[in-house]
Design a protein around this motif. Sequence first.
Motif, PDB file in Angstrom:
ATOM      1  N   SER A 178       0.844  -1.182   0.000  1.00 16.38           N
ATOM      2  CA  SER A 178       0.000   0.000   0.000  1.00 16.38           C
ATOM      3  C   SER A 178       0.886   1.240   0.000  1.00 16.38           C
ATOM      4  CB  SER A 178      -0.906  -0.003   1.237  1.00 16.38           C
ATOM      5  OG  SER A 178      -1.570   1.242   1.367  1.00 16.38           O
ATOM      6  N   THR A 179       0.545   2.200  -0.827  1.00 15.58           N
ATOM      7  CA  THR A 179       1.346   3.423  -0.883  1.00 15.58           C
ATOM      8  C   THR A 179       1.213   4.238   0.404  1.00 15.58           C
ATOM      9  OG1 THR A 179      -0.486   4.569  -1.989  1.00 15.58           O
ATOM     10  CG2 THR A 179       1.203   3.582  -3.393  1.00 15.58           C
ATOM     11  N   SER A 180       0.166   3.997   1.167  1.00 11.92           N
ATOM     12  CA  SER A 180      -0.001   4.715   2.431  1.00 11.92           C
ATOM     13  C   SER A 180       1.042   4.297   3.464  1.00 11.92           C
ATOM     14  CB  SER A 180      -1.402   4.484   2.997  1.00 11.92           C
ATOM     15  OG  SER A 180      -1.612   3.117   3.293  1.00 11.92           O
ATOM     16  N   ASP A 181       1.690   3.123   3.239  1.00  9.67           N
ATOM     17  CA  ASP A 181       2.730   2.651   4.156  1.00  9.67           C
ATOM     18  C   ASP A 181       4.051   3.378   3.945  1.00  9.67           C
ATOM     19  OD1 ASP A 181       1.117   0.816   5.451  1.00  9.67           O
ATOM     20  OD2 ASP A 181       1.568  -0.791   4.033  1.00  9.67           O
ATOM     21  N   LYS A 182       4.186   4.056   2.801  1.00 13.16           N
ATOM     22  CA  LYS A 182       5.406   4.813   2.494  1.00 13.16           C
ATOM     23  C   LYS A 182       6.655   3.961   2.758  1.00 13.16           C
ATOM     24  CE  LYS A 182       3.246   9.274   3.461  1.00 13.16           C
ATOM     25  NZ  LYS A 182       3.286  10.542   4.251  1.00 13.16           N
ATOM     26  N   ILE A 183       6.742   2.865   2.029  1.00 14.84           N
ATOM     27  CA  ILE A 183       7.827   1.906   2.246  1.00 14.84           C
ATOM     28  C   ILE A 183       9.182   2.499   1.853  1.00 14.84           C
ATOM     29  CG2 ILE A 183       6.285  -0.045   1.839  1.00 14.84           C
ATOM     30  CD1 ILE A 183       7.637  -0.384  -0.916  1.00 14.84           C
ATOM     31  N   GLU A 184      10.209   2.056   2.527  1.00 18.40           N
ATOM     32  CA  GLU A 184      11.579   2.395   2.167  1.00 18.40           C
ATOM     33  C   GLU A 184      12.168   1.205   1.430  1.00 18.40           C
ATOM     34  OE1 GLU A 184      13.990   3.705   5.363  1.00 18.40           O
ATOM     35  OE2 GLU A 184      12.577   5.260   6.030  1.00 18.40           O
ATOM     36  N   VAL A 185      12.458   1.414   0.166  1.00 19.68           N
ATOM     37  CA  VAL A 185      12.987   0.328  -0.665  1.00 19.68           C
ATOM     38  C   VAL A 185      14.448   0.093  -0.305  1.00 19.68           C
ATOM     39  CG1 VAL A 185      13.420  -0.467  -3.014  1.00 19.68           C
ATOM     40  CG2 VAL A 185      11.394   0.933  -2.516  1.00 19.68           C
ATOM     41  N   PRO A 186      14.819  -1.140   0.062  1.00 24.15           N
ATOM     42  CA  PRO A 186      16.231  -1.407   0.372  1.00 24.15           C
ATOM     43  C   PRO A 186      17.096  -1.328  -0.878  1.00 24.15           C
ATOM     44  CG  PRO A 186      14.970  -3.441   0.369  1.00 24.15           C
ATOM     45  CD  PRO A 186      13.969  -2.330   0.236  1.00 24.15           C
ATOM     46  N   LYS A 187      18.369  -1.298  -0.679  1.00 20.47           N
ATOM     47  CA  LYS A 187      19.315  -1.221  -1.790  1.00 20.47           C
ATOM     48  C   LYS A 187      19.262  -2.501  -2.611  1.00 20.47           C
ATOM     49  CE  LYS A 187      24.255  -0.345  -2.662  1.00 20.47           C
ATOM     50  NZ  LYS A 187      25.561  -0.059  -2.005  1.00 20.47           N
ATOM     51  N   GLY A 194      12.249   3.161 -10.193  1.00 20.71           N
ATOM     52  CA  GLY A 194      11.983   2.189 -11.239  1.00 20.71           C
ATOM     53  C   GLY A 194      11.638   0.820 -10.693  1.00 20.71           C
ATOM     54  N   SER A 195      12.127   0.500  -9.491  1.00 22.14           N
ATOM     55  CA  SER A 195      11.926  -0.829  -8.913  1.00 22.14           C
ATOM     56  C   SER A 195      10.494  -1.059  -8.443  1.00 22.14           C
ATOM     57  CB  SER A 195      12.888  -1.046  -7.737  1.00 22.14           C
ATOM     58  OG  SER A 195      14.236  -0.995  -8.173  1.00 22.14           O
ATOM     59  N   PHE A 196       9.847   0.006  -7.998  1.00 19.12           N
ATOM     60  CA  PHE A 196       8.449  -0.078  -7.584  1.00 19.12           C
ATOM     61  C   PHE A 196       7.644   0.979  -8.323  1.00 19.12           C
ATOM     62  CE2 PHE A 196      10.215  -2.587  -4.215  1.00 19.12           C
ATOM     63  CZ  PHE A 196       9.179  -3.421  -3.793  1.00 19.12           C
ATOM     64  N   GLN A 197       6.512   0.564  -8.892  1.00 19.37           N
ATOM     65  CA  GLN A 197       5.641   1.471  -9.617  1.00 19.37           C
ATOM     66  C   GLN A 197       4.214   1.335  -9.107  1.00 19.37           C
ATOM     67  OE1 GLN A 197       5.834   3.549 -12.740  1.00 19.37           O
ATOM     68  NE2 GLN A 197       7.948   3.788 -12.012  1.00 19.37           N
TER      69      GLN A 197
END
Length: 442
Positions: free
Chosen positions: A363-372, A388-391
């Motif tokens: 969910s975009t409401s979670d404002k995830i931090e994408v790991p390296k 680019g990794s998440f859309q």
Amino acid sequence: MALKSMDLIMFLTLSIFTLLSTQTINGFRVELIHPNSLSNPNRNPSTNQFHWIRQAYNNTRSRAASIQSRLGGGSAKFKTDIKSDGGGYVMKYSIGTPPFETYGIADTGSDVTWTQCKPCIECFRQSLPVFDPKNSKSYKTASCDSDACALVGSSVGSCSDQDICQYQLAYGDSSQSIGDVATDTLTIGDASFNNVVFGCGHENSGTFSGNASGIVGLGNSDISIVKQLDKDVGGKFAYCLSSQSDSKSHISFGTDAIVNGPGAVSTPFSIRPDQPTFYYLSLESISVGDQSFPLKQSFSSNVCGRRAGAKKTSSNGNIIIDSGTTLTLIPSDTFDNLKSELTKQISATPIEDPQGLFDLCYSTSDKIEVPKIVAHFSGADVELSPRGSFQEIEEGISCFTIIPDTEIGIAIFGNLSEVDYLVGYDLEAQTVTFKPTDCSKF
């Protein structure tokens, strides 16, 4: 090249191909348009902003299946699987004298540049005007014994009763394009090139759902634009793709396309002699944080990757880099490992894709931090851009843009994994170079 004076020769040879009227020395540049941009002629205004990424999922799998069929089935070299929309970056150019403006997908996974032409025996719908060769003073059809016909491969298509070389593009989803092999003036920005070989399609049918006119082939074989313009561009081109639909992307040709400097990393590419279109890279592993997951090196080329000034050495390739494919496709076992590790390192709880396509969503409401996330190519570590990794695939849902190959048997490094990089191809050195770049400022 049409010339009026020695000054004009130097200007056209060294100018940038640009839609922005920007000029620099030693290269050519043209703007690329994002598939979801409002200025993209392929974009259907009646669809929502997420339609393109949904369509890209299906097109990625269809395209991969078609490429695999070509590689495994020994099909003729003129066959292709390109679609005219669904995630490709659009390039503006002109054909003919006077120049007739049109658009095509800038595609490293295809060689032949083609456009729909009048008379349309059968044409797919496009909002752009269709090119009429009768209006071009420089248009010439190719005879069946001409060099132009030989360039595209006489084993495909036929010879007409008027001794005109015919081409036939066969698509994996039963779409097709049939027409005349021809030469005409190609214009990009302010510069023009005479006698460029292209396909003038009169019968084009199937699942072309956009309003595009065709493609621009940037593959490795002799019919591609890169090879045809070799004396001007020296086998070099580079593109910089932005993940944002309102930002500009660009492609450059020639010495202006040399990619070097701080942060630039290079990896050799390999070519299959029987299918010279595709650029194979050796992807050794993909890492998430400190965890690395290897890929099988399943393909070995007889044509080796080379670095400038070095002797040919053995080089494997197991993934095709393809600007015309949107998503990245990897073996399912590697994907499962990536997915498992991402769910460990991302604190939010995954949610389901309502359409059941994408395998890892939040969910975009979670404002995830994408790991390296790093793609470890031979000699080049490329950290993938989180953008680019998440859309966002629909309102409130963001999904991982690397997907598993469950049955096709091929790996593709797609354009979403290349965003925010200046990606340079050097066909002389047989290398691909990646440099982190703000593509909106490139």
